[in-house]
Scaffold this motif. Structure first.
Motif, mmCIF file in Angstrom:
data_model
loop_
_atom_site.group_PDB
_atom_site.id
_atom_site.type_symbol
_atom_site.label_atom_id
_atom_site.label_comp_id
_atom_site.label_asym_id
_atom_site.label_seq_id
_atom_site.Cartn_x
_atom_site.Cartn_y
_atom_site.Cartn_z
ATOM 1 N N GLY A 63 10.934 56.888 32.953
ATOM 2 C CA GLY A 63 10.698 55.535 32.443
ATOM 3 C C GLY A 63 11.589 55.054 31.374
ATOM 4 N N SER A 64 12.411 56.130 30.491
ATOM 5 C CA SER A 64 13.348 55.502 29.531
ATOM 6 C C SER A 64 14.605 55.408 29.956
ATOM 7 C CB SER A 64 13.204 56.666 28.457
ATOM 8 O OG SER A 64 14.034 57.992 28.867
ATOM 9 N N VAL A 65 14.948 55.805 31.303
ATOM 10 C CA VAL A 65 16.406 55.749 31.784
ATOM 11 C C VAL A 65 16.848 54.356 31.909
ATOM 12 C CG1 VAL A 65 17.832 56.121 33.526
ATOM 13 C CG2 VAL A 65 16.491 58.075 33.027
ATOM 14 N N ASN A 66 16.363 53.563 32.236
ATOM 15 C CA ASN A 66 16.758 52.149 32.437
ATOM 16 C C ASN A 66 16.766 51.417 31.099
ATOM 17 O OD1 ASN A 66 17.160 52.183 35.129
ATOM 18 N ND2 ASN A 66 15.044 51.749 35.604
ATOM 19 N N LEU A 67 16.115 51.892 29.866
ATOM 20 C CA LEU A 67 16.145 51.201 28.541
ATOM 21 C C LEU A 67 17.353 52.005 27.753
ATOM 22 C CD1 LEU A 67 12.421 51.225 27.979
ATOM 23 C CD2 LEU A 67 13.461 49.444 28.601
ATOM 24 N N GLU A 68 18.128 52.780 28.445
ATOM 25 C CA GLU A 68 19.167 53.376 27.538
ATOM 26 C C GLU A 68 20.070 52.305 27.238
ATOM 27 O OE1 GLU A 68 18.878 56.132 26.320
ATOM 28 O OE2 GLU A 68 17.640 57.452 27.508
ATOM 29 N N PRO A 69 20.973 52.442 25.963
ATOM 30 C CA PRO A 69 21.794 51.343 25.655
ATOM 31 C C PRO A 69 22.949 51.358 26.341
ATOM 32 C CG PRO A 69 22.077 53.588 24.306
ATOM 33 C CD PRO A 69 20.631 53.642 25.166
ATOM 34 N N ASN A 70 23.818 50.281 26.498
ATOM 35 C CA ASN A 70 24.894 50.033 27.466
ATOM 36 C C ASN A 70 25.948 51.390 27.519
ATOM 37 O OD1 ASN A 70 23.887 47.849 28.271
ATOM 38 N ND2 ASN A 70 24.752 46.418 26.922
ATOM 39 N N ASP A 71 26.234 51.931 26.343
ATOM 40 C CA ASP A 71 27.150 52.890 26.278
ATOM 41 C C ASP A 71 26.841 54.213 27.165
ATOM 42 O OD1 ASP A 71 25.382 53.262 24.249
ATOM 43 O OD2 ASP A 71 26.539 54.581 23.100
ATOM 44 N N ILE A 72 25.353 54.274 27.438
ATOM 45 C CA ILE A 72 25.137 55.356 28.369
ATOM 46 C C ILE A 72 25.133 54.880 29.805
ATOM 47 C CG2 ILE A 72 23.209 57.066 28.826
ATOM 48 C CD1 ILE A 72 22.408 57.207 25.912
ATOM 49 N N LYS A 73 25.981 55.201 30.536
ATOM 50 C CA LYS A 73 26.171 54.673 31.887
ATOM 51 C C LYS A 73 25.263 55.470 32.723
ATOM 52 C CE LYS A 73 29.420 52.067 30.402
ATOM 53 N NZ LYS A 73 29.169 50.749 30.271
ATOM 54 N N ILE A 74 23.940 55.012 32.587
ATOM 55 C CA ILE A 74 22.946 55.518 33.646
ATOM 56 C C ILE A 74 21.859 54.611 34.007
ATOM 57 C CG2 ILE A 74 21.679 56.468 31.851
ATOM 58 C CD1 ILE A 74 21.239 58.941 33.783
ATOM 59 N N ASN A 75 21.280 54.605 35.351
ATOM 60 C CA ASN A 75 20.075 53.978 35.507
ATOM 61 C C ASN A 75 19.124 54.987 36.685
ATOM 62 O OD1 ASN A 75 20.955 53.692 38.079
ATOM 63 N ND2 ASN A 75 21.805 51.566 37.696
ATOM 64 N N SER A 76 18.155 54.434 37.063
ATOM 65 C CA SER A 76 17.185 55.456 37.893
ATOM 66 C C SER A 76 18.046 55.836 39.035
ATOM 67 C CB SER A 76 15.897 54.486 38.333
ATOM 68 O OG SER A 76 15.456 54.362 37.060
ATOM 69 N N GLU A 77 18.801 55.124 39.964
ATOM 70 C CA GLU A 77 19.475 55.214 40.950
ATOM 71 C C GLU A 77 20.362 56.353 41.037
ATOM 72 O OE1 GLU A 77 19.361 55.354 45.105
ATOM 73 O OE2 GLU A 77 17.940 54.192 43.740
ATOM 74 N N SER A 78 21.368 55.963 40.007
ATOM 75 C CA SER A 78 22.457 57.014 39.663
ATOM 76 C C SER A 78 21.996 58.324 39.373
ATOM 77 C CB SER A 78 23.397 56.246 38.674
ATOM 78 O OG SER A 78 22.739 56.181 37.430
ATOM 79 N N TRP A 79 20.930 58.162 38.382
ATOM 80 C CA TRP A 79 20.478 59.578 37.906
ATOM 81 C C TRP A 79 19.738 60.362 39.027
ATOM 82 C CZ3 TRP A 79 15.198 60.570 35.041
ATOM 83 C CH2 TRP A 79 15.513 62.146 34.548
ATOM 84 N N LYS A 80 19.100 59.655 40.070
ATOM 85 C CA LYS A 80 18.531 60.217 40.968
ATOM 86 C C LYS A 80 19.431 60.946 41.995
ATOM 87 C CE LYS A 80 15.973 59.289 45.509
ATOM 88 N NZ LYS A 80 15.428 58.421 46.325
ATOM 89 N N ASN A 81 20.805 60.466 42.262
ATOM 90 C CA ASN A 81 22.126 61.020 42.718
ATOM 91 C C ASN A 81 22.475 62.256 42.037
ATOM 92 O OD1 ASN A 81 21.990 59.480 45.317
ATOM 93 N ND2 ASN A 81 23.043 57.860 44.227
ATOM 94 N N GLY A 82 22.648 62.038 40.834
ATOM 95 C CA GLY A 82 23.019 62.887 39.941
ATOM 96 C C GLY A 82 22.172 64.269 39.881
ATOM 97 N N PHE A 83 20.664 63.976 39.780
ATOM 98 C CA PHE A 83 19.730 64.729 39.945
ATOM 99 C C PHE A 83 19.647 66.026 41.019
ATOM 100 C CE2 PHE A 83 15.593 66.454 40.676
ATOM 101 C CZ PHE A 83 15.019 66.889 39.302
ATOM 102 N N ASN A 84 19.813 65.239 42.378
ATOM 103 C CA ASN A 84 19.703 65.822 43.535
ATOM 104 C C ASN A 84 21.073 66.592 43.824
ATOM 105 O OD1 ASN A 84 17.078 64.764 44.216
ATOM 106 N ND2 ASN A 84 17.975 62.900 45.446
ATOM 107 N N LYS A 85 22.332 66.142 43.227
ATOM 108 C CA LYS A 85 23.435 66.889 43.287
ATOM 109 C C LYS A 85 23.495 68.038 42.853
ATOM 110 C CE LYS A 85 28.485 66.500 42.568
ATOM 111 N NZ LYS A 85 28.615 67.682 41.917
ATOM 112 N N ILE A 86 22.765 68.104 41.383
ATOM 113 C CA ILE A 86 22.949 69.294 40.449
ATOM 114 C C ILE A 86 21.710 70.305 41.180
ATOM 115 C CG2 ILE A 86 21.980 70.293 38.364
ATOM 116 C CD1 ILE A 86 23.207 67.675 37.030
ATOM 117 N N LEU A 87 20.624 69.704 41.615
ATOM 118 C CA LEU A 87 19.522 70.493 42.104
ATOM 119 C C LEU A 87 19.907 71.502 43.294
ATOM 120 C CD1 LEU A 87 16.591 71.310 42.500
ATOM 121 C CD2 LEU A 87 16.036 69.296 43.751
ATOM 122 N N PHE A 88 20.856 70.616 44.336
ATOM 123 C CA PHE A 88 21.006 71.387 45.626
ATOM 124 C C PHE A 88 22.203 72.346 45.400
ATOM 125 C CE2 PHE A 88 18.141 68.385 47.380
ATOM 126 C CZ PHE A 88 17.605 68.883 48.423
#
Length: 232
Positions: A187-212
């Protein structure tokens, strides 16, 4: 009152409580609210459930049972699935469960937090929880979820779809904590400041990459799905 009628009354109470706990949360919901929603007397609610906490634990038990069903379905019926395929479906099923059954997931997380306090000092746990028959049933059955996940990891190690150096128990609990953390932070990912380059979709990809990569190793990298449009 016959057995069927009792079951229907209990069902009405649970259905009303699920709606109210989902809308208002545990602390703001009152037993009289549940009785009014279910269109029955407050006394009848107490006939089935000793307290609001007892009722919430009944919902928690139902939530864990439904999540167990999701986990078990990951293995499929009559299908020769590898362990990594089972875990893929388990993770996807978990995220769908969180999205569609948020009130159950919130109840499960609350119970897990109470468990930590229960182990540290039972005197600090709400006595109404300790008196709940459903809380005590959950003490005996809550780790059924982990057993299913450990089974999937063990299968993947055995069939070669996962790294042979994994330890099934600790691996699943690591993944389990990652899944819970993902849900708490999402819920907080999309509220991060602009200097943190992340949103729900990009985090989902990164999360799955690390998980697998944890499960398969870096020699078999997870390929993220392309994201449509601008990420940032």
């Amino acid at each position: 009152m016959g057995v069927y009628e009792r079951q229907q009354k209990e069902k009405k109470i649970l259905e009303a409580a699920i709606v109210l706990f989902g809308d208002k949360g545990l602390h703001a919901t009152k037993v009289e609210d549940v009785a009014k929603k279910a269109k029955i007397s407050k006394g009848l609610v107490y006939f089935y459930y000793k307290s609001k906490e007892d009722l919430y634990m009944a919902i928690t038990k139902k939530g864990i049972e439904e999540l167990k069903e999701v986990f078990n379905k990951s293995f499929g019926k009559g299908k020769d699935k590898t362990g990594i395929e089972v875990m893929t479906d388990l993770v996807n099923g978990y995220f769908l469960f969180v999205q569609e059954k948020k009130v159950f997931h919130d109840a499960i997380l609350y119970f897990l937090s109470v468990l930590e306090l229960y182990q540290q000092d039972q005197d600090k746990v709400n006595p109404l929880l300790l008196e709940s028959q459903y809380f005590n049933k959950l003490l005996q059955s809550h780790n059924d979820l982990a057993k299913i996940g450990i089974k999937a990891i063990s299968q993947g190690i055995k069939d070669g779809s996962m790294r042979p150096d994994l330890q099934a128990d600790s691996t699943f609990y690591t993944i389990w904590s990652m899944l819970i953390g993902n849900c708490k932070l999402n819920g907080s990912v999309n509220l991060e400041p602009n200097d943190i380059k992340i949103n729900s979709e990009s985090w989902k990809n990164g999360f799955n990459k690390i998980l697998f990569e944890i499960l398969k190793g870096t020699n078999n990298p997870f390929k993220a799905q392309p994201v449509q449009g601008n990420l940032f």
